[in-house]
Design an enzyme around this catalytic site. Structure first.
Site, short mmCIF file in Angstrom:
data_model
loop_
_atom_site.label_atom_id
_atom_site.label_comp_id
_atom_site.label_asym_id
_atom_site.label_seq_id
_atom_site.Cartn_x
_atom_site.Cartn_y
_atom_site.Cartn_z
N GLY A 208 48.02 42.72 66.92
CA GLY A 208 48.14 43.41 67.76
C GLY A 208 47.72 43.00 69.50
O GLY A 208 48.25 41.62 69.25
N ASN A 209 47.66 43.09 70.69
CA ASN A 209 47.55 42.68 72.06
C ASN A 209 46.79 43.48 72.47
O ASN A 209 46.28 44.34 72.62
CB ASN A 209 49.11 42.40 71.95
CG ASN A 209 50.03 43.80 72.38
OD1 ASN A 209 49.48 44.47 73.78
ND2 ASN A 209 50.89 44.16 71.85
N ARG A 210 46.90 42.63 73.48
CA ARG A 210 45.35 42.99 75.45
C ARG A 210 46.16 43.56 75.81
O ARG A 210 45.36 44.53 76.57
CB ARG A 210 44.76 41.81 76.25
CG ARG A 210 44.41 41.09 75.12
CD ARG A 210 44.49 39.76 75.92
NE ARG A 210 44.03 38.01 75.59
CZ ARG A 210 42.78 37.89 75.38
NH1 ARG A 210 41.52 39.10 75.42
NH2 ARG A 210 41.99 36.69 75.17
#
Ligand code: CTP
Length: 404
Positions: A208-210
């Site tokens: 995933g990412n932020r």
């Protein structure tokens, strides 16, 4: 004050300050507006139907069972340019914050897509109670304006924060909100993606990412306020979504692409704020990947994901405006803006909002600093550190005039 005549709904809560709201009706009528009063059943115990009808010149109902043929629980809210709720009691704000629909006014609040302004009035203890403050925060997170009550004499001998603002102050605050509004996106269909995609590795892990989704939500709220019909496609967004915005929830890049593809051809503008994973695991394990007994770590093969922005550009309908977002860092090869210009050319979209993420300041924050690059305009529009809402409006200021 606005010069246009507005359809204003005045929702009256069941508090003693209801008697002061009679003069609010007068003030709104005197400035040329049509006023429809919707009291709660308890408000009618303080000031009766005859007073509201005589002052507003419109029929007054308080339950969904009155005048059913006109479907008032939907029509009143949908036709309103502005809703003012005064006095906004603790109970009424609690019901509104939780989406209750147990009288006509709460139905109106659920169906209105225009600005809604609450003027609270209650005893200090009720106003300061964490439950009330939480409801106020929820209403604000939904895109409503909750005015701070005045400090002063309350019912009886006590005094403190909780007194309703004077009718003149409520009218000034509410009309300023509407007159400040630019309605340059009326009738426009706008799709915004927000958040960050997740690519599953197994039933418990993902890549995933932020991205928090806050910029996408701010863009959706600003577009709604400027009159657009907005669909927000949310990838793993946990923040509150304001009312009046259609929402589709997705998780992976493939789901995001399907959701965008389903609606893009009917849209005037598509804004890709979502951080889409560029790579996904080639195989998703149905069972949890276990540690090997020999102490070795698994090798995960990755494949490229489809570039949604690139396919939007390839399939763009005439006149459609497509915006990309790019989180960049400068390096030995090029500066942040040089990377941005190259990406704008590579992606072929109409505008690219470039965000310098060196030091990681933007993720999850309520403000940001960006530069907007335009395909057909050599200008580089730099927005110094500002709220995500201000950045959203700056983008719409550039996009709206470019729509044919
Ligand atoms: N984007 C997309 N589909 C992808 C990856 C990105 O639609 N698979 C969109 C993003 O929503 C964003 C824009 O492309 O609006 C730029 O994203 P970014 O990750 O900066 O672009 P990349 O092409 O992935 O470039 P880089 O190699 O710098 O990561």
């Amino acid at each position: 004050m606005t010069s246009k005549s507005l359809n204003i709904v005045l929702g009256v809560g069941g508090g003693i300050a209801a008697y002061k709201v009679a003069s609010l009706v007068r003030l709104l009528k005197e400035s040329g507006n049509d006023v429809r009063v919707v009291p709660t059943p308890s408000a009618l115990k303080f000031v009766g139907t005859a007073t509201w009808e005589a002052l507003s010149g419109n029929p007054v109902v308080s339950q969904v069972w009155d005048n059913v043929a006109e479907v008032p629980h939907v029509s009143i809210g949908k036709n309103a340019d502005l809703v003012i709720v005064a006095p906004a009691t603790a109970d009424l704000m609690s019901r509104a914050a939780h989406g209750a629909a147990n009288d006509l006014l709460t139905n109106v609040l659920l169906t209105a897509t225009c600005p809604i302004v609450y003027a609270p009035a209650m005893h200090t203890e009720m106003w300061q109670n964490p439950a009330t403050q939480k409801n106020v925060s929820t209403l604000r997170a939904h895109g409503n304006v909750v005015l701070e009550p005045a400090v002063g004499r309350l019912t009886g001998s006590d005094s403190g924060p909780g007194r309703m603002l004077e009718p003149e102050e409520i009218v000034a605050a509410a009309l300023a909100l509407v007159s400040a509004q630019i309605r340059d996106l009326v009738g426009r269909q706008i799709v915004i993606t927000a958040g960050g995609t997740r690519e599953n590795l197994d039933p418990v892990r993902f890549i995933g990412n932020r991205s928090s989704g806050k910029q996408g939500i701010a863009l959706a709220l600003a577009a709604r306020d400027r009159g657009a019909d907005v669909t927000l496609i949310c990838a793993n967004v946990t923040a509150q979504i304001p009312s009046g915005i259609k929402t589709v929830f997705v998780e992976s890049g493939a789901e995001l692409k399907n959701a965008v593809d389903a609606i893009a051809s009917q849209s005037d503008v598509v804004v890709m704020t979502a951080a889409v994973a560029d790579f996904a695991p080639a195989h998703v394990s149905d069972t949890k990947i276990k540690k090997a007994d020999d102490g070795s770590a698994p090798t995960i093969e990755l494949v490229r994901t489809p570039d949604i922005l690139a396919s939007l550009v390839a399939e763009r309908k005439p006149g459609q405006f497509i915006v990309g977002f790019a989180a960049e860092t400068g390096d030995s090869q090029a500066s942040v803006l040089e990377h941005g210009r190259a990406k704008l050319a590579r992606k072929g979209c109409d505008a690219l909002v470039v965000n310098d993420v060196t030091g990681n300041h933007a993720f999850g924050s309520d403000d940001n600093e960006v530069t907007i690059l335009l395909k057909d305009d050599a200008r580089e529009v730099h927005i110094p550190r500002a709220s995500k809402s201000d950045i959203a409006h700056a983008l719409w200021d550039l996009v709206a005039p470019a729509l044919s």
